[in-house]
Design a protein around this motif. Structure first.
Motif, PDB file in Angstrom:
ATOM      1  N   ALA A  26      -0.704   9.963  -6.119  1.00 21.51           N
ATOM      2  CA  ALA A  26      -0.415   8.547  -5.892  1.00 21.51           C
ATOM      3  C   ALA A  26      -1.738   7.810  -5.753  1.00 21.51           C
ATOM      4  CB  ALA A  26       0.434   8.385  -4.644  1.00 21.51           C
ATOM      5  N   ASP A  27      -1.653   6.508  -5.457  1.00 15.53           N
ATOM      6  CA  ASP A  27      -2.855   5.693  -5.310  1.00 15.53           C
ATOM      7  C   ASP A  27      -3.710   6.123  -4.133  1.00 15.53           C
ATOM      8  OD1 ASP A  27      -2.128   4.227  -7.493  1.00 15.53           O
ATOM      9  OD2 ASP A  27      -1.216   2.608  -6.326  1.00 15.53           O
ATOM     10  N   ASP A  28      -3.109   6.756  -3.139  1.00 14.35           N
ATOM     11  CA  ASP A  28      -3.872   7.169  -1.965  1.00 14.35           C
ATOM     12  C   ASP A  28      -4.316   8.626  -2.029  1.00 14.35           C
ATOM     13  OD1 ASP A  28      -1.276   8.035  -1.732  1.00 14.35           O
ATOM     14  OD2 ASP A  28      -1.094   7.611   0.406  1.00 14.35           O
ATOM     15  N   GLY A  29      -4.155   9.282  -3.159  1.00 12.87           N
ATOM     16  CA  GLY A  29      -4.622  10.657  -3.324  1.00 12.87           C
ATOM     17  C   GLY A  29      -3.497  11.605  -3.677  1.00 12.87           C
ATOM     18  N   ARG A  30      -3.844  12.882  -3.737  1.00  8.95           N
ATOM     19  CA  ARG A  30      -2.853  13.895  -4.079  1.00  8.95           C
ATOM     20  C   ARG A  30      -2.238  14.460  -2.816  1.00  8.95           C
ATOM     21  NH1 ARG A  30      -4.081  18.958  -7.880  1.00  8.95           N
ATOM     22  NH2 ARG A  30      -5.782  19.212  -6.424  1.00  8.95           N
ATOM     23  N   ARG A  31      -0.907  14.558  -2.815  1.00 13.85           N
ATOM     24  CA  ARG A  31      -0.164  15.147  -1.704  1.00 13.85           C
ATOM     25  C   ARG A  31       0.315  16.522  -2.097  1.00 13.85           C
ATOM     26  NH1 ARG A  31       3.033  10.440  -1.937  1.00 13.85           N
ATOM     27  NH2 ARG A  31       1.996   8.878  -0.692  1.00 13.85           N
TER      28      ARG A  31
ATOM     29  N   ARG B  49       0.847  -1.175   0.000  1.00 13.86           N
ATOM     30  CA  ARG B  49       0.000   0.000   0.000  1.00 13.86           C
ATOM     31  C   ARG B  49       0.889   1.233   0.000  1.00 13.86           C
ATOM     32  NH1 ARG B  49      -5.142   1.586   3.650  1.00 13.86           N
ATOM     33  NH2 ARG B  49      -5.196   3.713   2.934  1.00 13.86           N
ATOM     34  N   VAL B  50       0.560   2.145  -0.857  1.00 11.38           N
ATOM     35  CA  VAL B  50       1.343   3.366  -0.938  1.00 11.38           C
ATOM     36  C   VAL B  50       1.039   4.202   0.290  1.00 11.38           C
ATOM     37  CG1 VAL B  50       1.773   5.427  -2.283  1.00 11.38           C
ATOM     38  CG2 VAL B  50       1.232   3.291  -3.431  1.00 11.38           C
TER      39      VAL B  50
ATOM     40  N   ALA C 281      -0.523  17.996   3.165  1.00 11.82           N
ATOM     41  CA  ALA C 281      -1.970  17.785   3.113  1.00 11.82           C
ATOM     42  C   ALA C 281      -2.246  16.720   2.054  1.00 11.82           C
ATOM     43  CB  ALA C 281      -2.700  19.077   2.778  1.00 11.82           C
ATOM     44  N   LEU C 282      -3.031  15.737   2.412  1.00  8.38           N
ATOM     45  CA  LEU C 282      -3.357  14.623   1.516  1.00  8.38           C
ATOM     46  C   LEU C 282      -4.857  14.613   1.285  1.00  8.38           C
ATOM     47  CD1 LEU C 282      -2.394  12.075   0.034  1.00  8.38           C
ATOM     48  CD2 LEU C 282      -2.634  10.849   2.181  1.00  8.38           C
ATOM     49  N   SER C 283      -5.258  14.605   0.003  1.00  7.08           N
ATOM     50  CA  SER C 283      -6.681  14.742  -0.331  1.00  7.08           C
ATOM     51  C   SER C 283      -7.459  13.428  -0.283  1.00  7.08           C
ATOM     52  CB  SER C 283      -6.837  15.354  -1.720  1.00  7.08           C
ATOM     53  OG  SER C 283      -6.400  14.448  -2.711  1.00  7.08           O
ATOM     54  N   HIS C 284      -6.810  12.287  -0.332  1.00  9.08           N
ATOM     55  CA  HIS C 284      -7.468  10.966  -0.311  1.00  9.08           C
ATOM     56  C   HIS C 284      -8.461  10.807  -1.454  1.00  9.08           C
ATOM     57  CE1 HIS C 284      -5.684   9.775   3.462  1.00  9.08           C
ATOM     58  NE2 HIS C 284      -5.934  10.986   3.905  1.00  9.08           N
TER      59      HIS C 284
END
Length: 158
Positions: A146-151, A36-37, A115-118
């Motif tokens: 990435a796979d888990d959203g935009r950072r 998992r990223v 900040a990560l948008s998910h």
């Protein structure tokens, strides 16, 4: 004598039910081998918060970040840290996900705010965000998907 219809003393033979085709093996559902990223911060103090993606999230994230920086003994860069956090979180909220997470770490009198948008599948941030972060005092900043959203991230001198 009239022909008497003969009735069998056993039921007639019925055809066997159809055989089910051989089903393929079930896919492996274990998450043990699935990478998992994730963002990893090591060998420094760090904190993170998960917030609802709402208009008020930016102010709440600023309060969390400033409180933690004060706990760590940094009070000089309050305005810059608040401005950077607010812009990062507002940009992540604009991505349209259900939640936003904010990550904070410090090392060598510098703070990393992320900040990560998910919300996966988004393109890179618009071109106005990075120059705005620099104007607010970021020494370094960037964005990636990435796979888990935009950072979105910024490094600030403390």
């Amino acid at each position: 004598m009239a022909a008497v219809e003969h009735t069998p003393d056993y039921p007639p033979k019925t055809p066997p039910p159809p055989k089910r085709p051989i089903s393929p093996p079930r896919p492996e559902t274990s998450l043990a081998g699935t990478p998992r990223v994730r963002m990893q911060v090591r060998n420094r103090r760090a904190a993170n918060w998960s917030l609802e993606a709402a208009p008020w999230s930016a102010k709440k994230a600023c309060a969390h970040v400033l409180e933690r920086l004060h706990e760590w003994g940094y009070r000089e860069a309050d305005a810059a840290a608040a401005g950077l956090t607010e812009l990062l979180v507002r940009t992540a909220v604009a991505d349209g996900g259900r939640r936003v997470s904010v990550h904070l770490a410090d090392q060598n009198r510098q703070a990393l705010i992320v900040a990560l948008s998910h919300r996966p599948g988004l393109a890179a941030a618009d071109t106005a965000v990075l120059p705005a972060l620099t104007r607010l005092g970021a020494v370094s900043c960037g964005t990636d998907s990435a796979d888990d959203g935009r950072r979105l991230w910024a490094v600030l001198d403390l």
